[in-house]
Motif scaffolding. Sequence first.
Motif, PDB file in Angstrom:
ATOM      1  N   LEU A 256     -29.728 -32.528  26.825  1.00 43.14           N
ATOM      2  CA  LEU A 256     -29.451 -31.275  26.125  1.00 43.14           C
ATOM      3  C   LEU A 256     -29.928 -31.259  24.681  1.00 43.14           C
ATOM      4  CD1 LEU A 256     -25.862 -30.590  27.504  1.00 43.14           C
ATOM      5  CD2 LEU A 256     -27.995 -29.459  28.163  1.00 43.14           C
ATOM      6  N   THR A 257     -30.343 -32.384  24.154  1.00 46.36           N
ATOM      7  CA  THR A 257     -30.763 -32.418  22.743  1.00 46.36           C
ATOM      8  C   THR A 257     -32.222 -32.802  22.549  1.00 46.36           C
ATOM      9  OG1 THR A 257     -30.068 -34.729  22.453  1.00 46.36           O
ATOM     10  CG2 THR A 257     -28.421 -33.023  22.022  1.00 46.36           C
TER      11      THR A 257
ATOM     12  N   ASN B  15     -26.490 -24.781  33.149  1.00 47.08           N
ATOM     13  CA  ASN B  15     -27.411 -25.905  33.134  1.00 47.08           C
ATOM     14  C   ASN B  15     -27.170 -26.738  34.377  1.00 47.08           C
ATOM     15  OD1 ASN B  15     -28.507 -25.436  30.411  1.00 47.08           O
ATOM     16  ND2 ASN B  15     -26.463 -26.012  29.694  1.00 47.08           N
TER      17      ASN B  15
ATOM     18  N   LYS C  23     -22.971 -23.632  27.479  1.00 51.44           N
ATOM     19  CA  LYS C  23     -22.370 -24.943  27.729  1.00 51.44           C
ATOM     20  C   LYS C  23     -21.910 -25.068  29.182  1.00 51.44           C
ATOM     21  CE  LYS C  23     -20.946 -25.789  22.964  1.00 51.44           C
ATOM     22  NZ  LYS C  23     -19.832 -26.107  22.034  1.00 51.44           N
TER      23      LYS C  23
ATOM     24  N   LEU D 284     -26.078 -25.124  21.746  1.00 52.47           N
ATOM     25  CA  LEU D 284     -26.624 -24.719  23.042  1.00 52.47           C
ATOM     26  C   LEU D 284     -26.413 -23.233  23.311  1.00 52.47           C
ATOM     27  CD1 LEU D 284     -25.200 -27.703  25.119  1.00 52.47           C
ATOM     28  CD2 LEU D 284     -27.500 -27.506  24.139  1.00 52.47           C
ATOM     29  N   GLU D 285     -27.335 -22.635  24.037  1.00 50.65           N
ATOM     30  CA  GLU D 285     -27.188 -21.234  24.436  1.00 50.65           C
ATOM     31  C   GLU D 285     -26.045 -21.084  25.426  1.00 50.65           C
ATOM     32  OE1 GLU D 285     -30.670 -19.279  25.816  1.00 50.65           O
ATOM     33  OE2 GLU D 285     -31.885 -19.830  24.068  1.00 50.65           O
TER      34      GLU D 285
ATOM     35  N   ARG E 113     -34.031 -25.556  32.773  1.00 52.86           N
ATOM     36  CA  ARG E 113     -32.750 -26.143  32.368  1.00 52.86           C
ATOM     37  C   ARG E 113     -32.153 -26.967  33.513  1.00 52.86           C
ATOM     38  NH1 ARG E 113     -29.144 -22.724  32.011  1.00 52.86           N
ATOM     39  NH2 ARG E 113     -30.211 -20.759  32.464  1.00 52.86           N
TER      40      ARG E 113
ATOM     41  N   ALA F 210     -26.319 -29.503  18.764  1.00 55.69           N
ATOM     42  CA  ALA F 210     -27.422 -28.928  19.542  1.00 55.69           C
ATOM     43  C   ALA F 210     -27.365 -27.410  19.606  1.00 55.69           C
ATOM     44  CB  ALA F 210     -27.401 -29.503  20.958  1.00 55.69           C
TER      45      ALA F 210
END
Length: 353
Positions: A351-352, A289, A226, A223-224, A323, A221
């Motif tokens: 998250l995906t 998140n 985690k 992610l920006e 988010r 994914a």
Amino acid sequence: MSLSTLSPTRRRTPVLVFAAVSATCALALSACGTTATDASAEDGAAKSTSEACADDSGTTSADPVSVKDDTGHTIELDKPASTVVSLEWQYTEDLLSLCVDPAAVADAKGFTTWDTAEKLPEDTADVGTRQEPNVESILSANPDLVIIESTSRDDKIIKALDKQDIPVMAMTGADGEDPIAYMKDTFSTVAEATGRSERADTVLADFDAKVEESKKAIVSADLETKDFVYFDGWVNGSNVALRPFGQGSLLGELGEELGLKNVWTGDVDPAYGLGQTDIEGISKAGDANFFYTGTDDPESEDYVELLKKNDIWSNILAVKDDRTYAFPSGIWTFGGPKSSEQALDAYVEALTK
């Protein structure tokens, strides 16, 4: 535990409660999950287990049992327990995952609402609440084993059953040092007592495979961030009380197992890893998140709706960036391998997507 506000009769505080929580709030914290359930997820989990159980008939050990519970007490049985009464939802779920239908359970209705990982047969006897199960109802099930959540053999239910020569296995419910390992060990202990260790090995192998699969999905994914915080909550008067799942919580450690970072740094209780805060407190982790237990309880005021009306909440970066992720209802946040798999799926889906 759930983000919905549930009445005291429907929630149970874990054995070791964060000391600063008031008596009223402690009761409000005790049930995890929501009344609404994801039908497809529930049916899929039940079908998978029922098919597996139909295929593994005859794999129950017939050997005598000698197993030690969390209080250090040794349970000796001439043969594996087959008529089991469960007084806590985690053990009800574990028994069902092991292809053992409980003879009776505490709070059957609550289990079917808050724990959708396994399907409880509709005709399962109910022995009362988890806080105050009825001893006569337990005895009427003629159990060869009762599983209870307790940290001491001085528990009044255990004492009452001891007088009737009913074997009781007491489990503490959580271990903040390594909650995933404890969840697995508890499952294996229940399996040993019921002669279902072979089935337990299969279930735990499936769980480990789910962890690896989920890790890969999170890596892919890209992610920006985690960083994450998981919490639930309830309405306290006109205010919202929040309960973060910090270090030592099962939900928190499942997230970290995927390569995420639980950034809640507030105080938590040593057994369950649960903290307490308010909207302002949770806002300090606003770059992370946000995951939370969704709410859909017609009997309770929705704390999520109150969050949305709060200016502090609206200005949290995670909220502005969209988010914040509600977990599907019916995931028991203190459950066994199958509930934990549901949680892993929820993290990945959020998250995906």
